[in-house]
Design a protein around this motif. Structure first.
Motif, PDB file in Angstrom:
ATOM      1  N   LYS A  17      34.399  -6.466  46.518  1.00 38.33           N
ATOM      2  CA  LYS A  17      33.235  -6.009  45.744  1.00 38.33           C
ATOM      3  C   LYS A  17      33.122  -6.746  44.417  1.00 38.33           C
ATOM      4  CE  LYS A  17      33.842  -2.076  43.860  1.00 38.33           C
ATOM      5  NZ  LYS A  17      34.131  -0.639  43.779  1.00 38.33           N
ATOM      6  N   HIS A  18      34.217  -6.824  43.689  1.00 38.68           N
ATOM      7  CA  HIS A  18      34.159  -7.417  42.352  1.00 38.68           C
ATOM      8  C   HIS A  18      33.999  -8.935  42.402  1.00 38.68           C
ATOM      9  CE1 HIS A  18      36.334  -3.585  40.871  1.00 38.68           C
ATOM     10  NE2 HIS A  18      35.020  -3.449  40.828  1.00 38.68           N
ATOM     11  N   ALA A  19      34.574  -9.578  43.402  1.00 33.76           N
ATOM     12  CA  ALA A  19      34.349 -11.017  43.553  1.00 33.76           C
ATOM     13  C   ALA A  19      32.871 -11.305  43.802  1.00 33.76           C
ATOM     14  CB  ALA A  19      35.197 -11.568  44.693  1.00 33.76           C
ATOM     15  N   VAL A  20      32.224 -10.481  44.627  1.00 27.27           N
ATOM     16  CA  VAL A  20      30.796 -10.687  44.900  1.00 27.27           C
ATOM     17  C   VAL A  20      29.963 -10.374  43.669  1.00 27.27           C
ATOM     18  CG1 VAL A  20      28.860 -10.022  46.360  1.00 27.27           C
ATOM     19  CG2 VAL A  20      31.122 -10.288  47.363  1.00 27.27           C
ATOM     20  N   ILE A  21      30.356  -9.369  42.899  1.00 28.84           N
ATOM     21  CA  ILE A  21      29.635  -9.093  41.647  1.00 28.84           C
ATOM     22  C   ILE A  21      29.630 -10.325  40.749  1.00 28.84           C
ATOM     23  CG2 ILE A  21      29.771  -7.820  39.459  1.00 28.84           C
ATOM     24  CD1 ILE A  21      30.614  -5.365  41.044  1.00 28.84           C
ATOM     25  N   THR A  22      30.764 -10.995  40.618  1.00 26.10           N
ATOM     26  CA  THR A  22      30.796 -12.178  39.751  1.00 26.10           C
ATOM     27  C   THR A  22      29.869 -13.271  40.284  1.00 26.10           C
ATOM     28  OG1 THR A  22      32.713 -13.174  40.876  1.00 26.10           O
ATOM     29  CG2 THR A  22      33.159 -11.691  39.038  1.00 26.10           C
ATOM     30  N   LEU A  23      29.766 -13.400  41.613  1.00 26.03           N
ATOM     31  CA  LEU A  23      28.866 -14.406  42.182  1.00 26.03           C
ATOM     32  C   LEU A  23      27.411 -14.057  41.882  1.00 26.03           C
ATOM     33  CD1 LEU A  23      30.565 -14.973  45.661  1.00 26.03           C
ATOM     34  CD2 LEU A  23      30.617 -16.508  43.682  1.00 26.03           C
ATOM     35  N   VAL A  24      27.058 -12.781  41.981  1.00 29.10           N
ATOM     36  CA  VAL A  24      25.677 -12.359  41.704  1.00 29.10           C
ATOM     37  C   VAL A  24      25.348 -12.547  40.227  1.00 29.10           C
ATOM     38  CG1 VAL A  24      24.118 -10.374  41.657  1.00 29.10           C
ATOM     39  CG2 VAL A  24      25.567 -10.771  43.655  1.00 29.10           C
ATOM     40  N   VAL A  25      26.255 -12.116  39.354  1.00 29.30           N
ATOM     41  CA  VAL A  25      25.979 -12.256  37.915  1.00 29.30           C
ATOM     42  C   VAL A  25      25.952 -13.727  37.518  1.00 29.30           C
ATOM     43  CG1 VAL A  25      26.776 -11.690  35.589  1.00 29.30           C
ATOM     44  CG2 VAL A  25      26.909  -9.976  37.405  1.00 29.30           C
ATOM     45  N   ASP A  26      26.818 -14.544  38.096  1.00 29.83           N
ATOM     46  CA  ASP A  26      26.747 -15.984  37.833  1.00 29.83           C
ATOM     47  C   ASP A  26      25.365 -16.535  38.174  1.00 29.83           C
ATOM     48  OD1 ASP A  26      29.172 -16.762  36.684  1.00 29.83           O
ATOM     49  OD2 ASP A  26      30.181 -16.902  38.628  1.00 29.83           O
ATOM     50  N   ALA A  27      24.787 -16.059  39.273  1.00 27.10           N
ATOM     51  CA  ALA A  27      23.445 -16.505  39.651  1.00 27.10           C
ATOM     52  C   ALA A  27      22.407 -16.052  38.626  1.00 27.10           C
ATOM     53  CB  ALA A  27      23.084 -15.964  41.033  1.00 27.10           C
ATOM     54  N   LEU A  28      22.555 -14.825  38.111  1.00 29.17           N
ATOM     55  CA  LEU A  28      21.625 -14.336  37.086  1.00 29.17           C
ATOM     56  C   LEU A  28      21.740 -15.145  35.798  1.00 29.17           C
ATOM     57  CD1 LEU A  28      22.095 -10.481  37.573  1.00 29.17           C
ATOM     58  CD2 LEU A  28      20.107 -11.846  38.259  1.00 29.17           C
TER      59      LEU A  28
END
Length: 287
Positions: A17-28
């Motif tokens: 979950k947290h690894a994917v959060i970092t990928l999403v926020v990096d995109a933002l």
């Protein structure tokens, strides 16, 4: 309100979950305009892995401890690993950041975040941890109704994270109703929903309900640490991602096999399935 995440912090589900959060926020962060993040079931800001609760289960030993011990990690884990190490400046592994602290560590001065939590003790700890940070608001309320008062934000871009404990029988019904509200109020936001992988049939119904609703793109990703043939155990961790950032599916196709091999060698697996996409596609699966 019996669920306390301190017993499970840093486990395999948190890692995914947290690894994917970092990928999403990096995109933002690729665009200059600020983003807004809403965490509807925030829990605590960070967790002490030397606490009595964490020690009773030791789940982090099969999660973040294995990931950090791996000799080579994919690039998709770079930012996540950097955040974990930043929370442990003396080395080792004692502190594990929850989603509130992971997102805050990536925020810029103009970005904002709202943290929603129903458990009174956890709300008090969140307020202590985030006191003085004008970018972050803490709200003591039911996460499923948070959208009524907190969405839509003035920002067009951002993330809603829904991470419920799945303690009650009507959890899926409440979740689907909340998703309808969120998608109506903030159609441009990325929405991430965590769900447990136990029996496959309830998940088929959940995924079909998302397909039937229609709307923006929707991607389902799952990390399995057991074969998904026993409905009475936690076989894996799932994420539903609505409005996924560009190429997130490619990042997950690289990340999930690596996590399955490191966290559950010889018995792990993964799934990646477009529930809604612009052009019909086939599910990717292994294990």
């Amino acid at each position: 309100m019996n669920y306390r995440h301190a017993y499970h912090a840093g486990n395999f589900a948190d890692v995914m979950k947290h690894a994917v959060i970092t990928l999403v926020v990096d995109a933002l962060l690729r665009k200059d305009k600020p983003f807004f993040a809403l965490d509807t079931h925030a829990g605590l800001g960070a967790y002490d892995l030397e606490s009595v609760a964490a020690g009773k289960t030791g789940e982090y030993l099969g999660g973040i401890a294995k990931v950090l011990a791996a000799p080579v990690a994919p690039v998709q884990l770079a930012h996540y690993g950097e955040i974990i190490r930043r929370f442990n400046p003396e080395g080792g592994l004692r502190w594990y950041p929850g989603s509130p602290e992971i997102i805050r560590s990536m925020m810029r001065p103009d970005d904002r975040m709202a943290l929603v939590e129903l458990h009174p003790e956890d709300v008090g700890e969140l307020r202590r941890c985030f006191a003085g940070d004008g970018r972050v608001g803490v709200h003591h309320m039911d996460g499923y109704v948070a959208a009524k008062g907190l969405l839509p934000p003035v920002e067009r871009r951002g993330l809603v994270l829904i991470d419920p404990p799945f303690e009650v029988k009507d959890e899926m019904d409440r979740l689907l109703a909340s998703l309808r509200r969120i998608r109506r109020l903030w159609p441009t936001g990325v929405v991430m929903v965590w769900y447990p992988v136990k029996g496959r049939e309830p998940l088929r119904r959940f995924h079909q309900a998302i397909r039937d609703e229609g709307g923006p793109k929707a991607l389902a990703a799952e990390l399995l640490i057991h074969p998904d043939d026993d409905p009475f155990r936690l076989n894996g961790s799932g994420l539903l991602i609505i409005n996924p950032p560009w190429r997130l599916d490619e990042d997950l196709a690289a990340l999930l096999p690596w996590l399955a091999e490191v966290l559950a060698p010889d018995r792990g697996g993964w799934r990646l399935d477009w529930l809604i996409e612009e052009e019909a596609g086939e599910a990717k699966a292994k294990g």
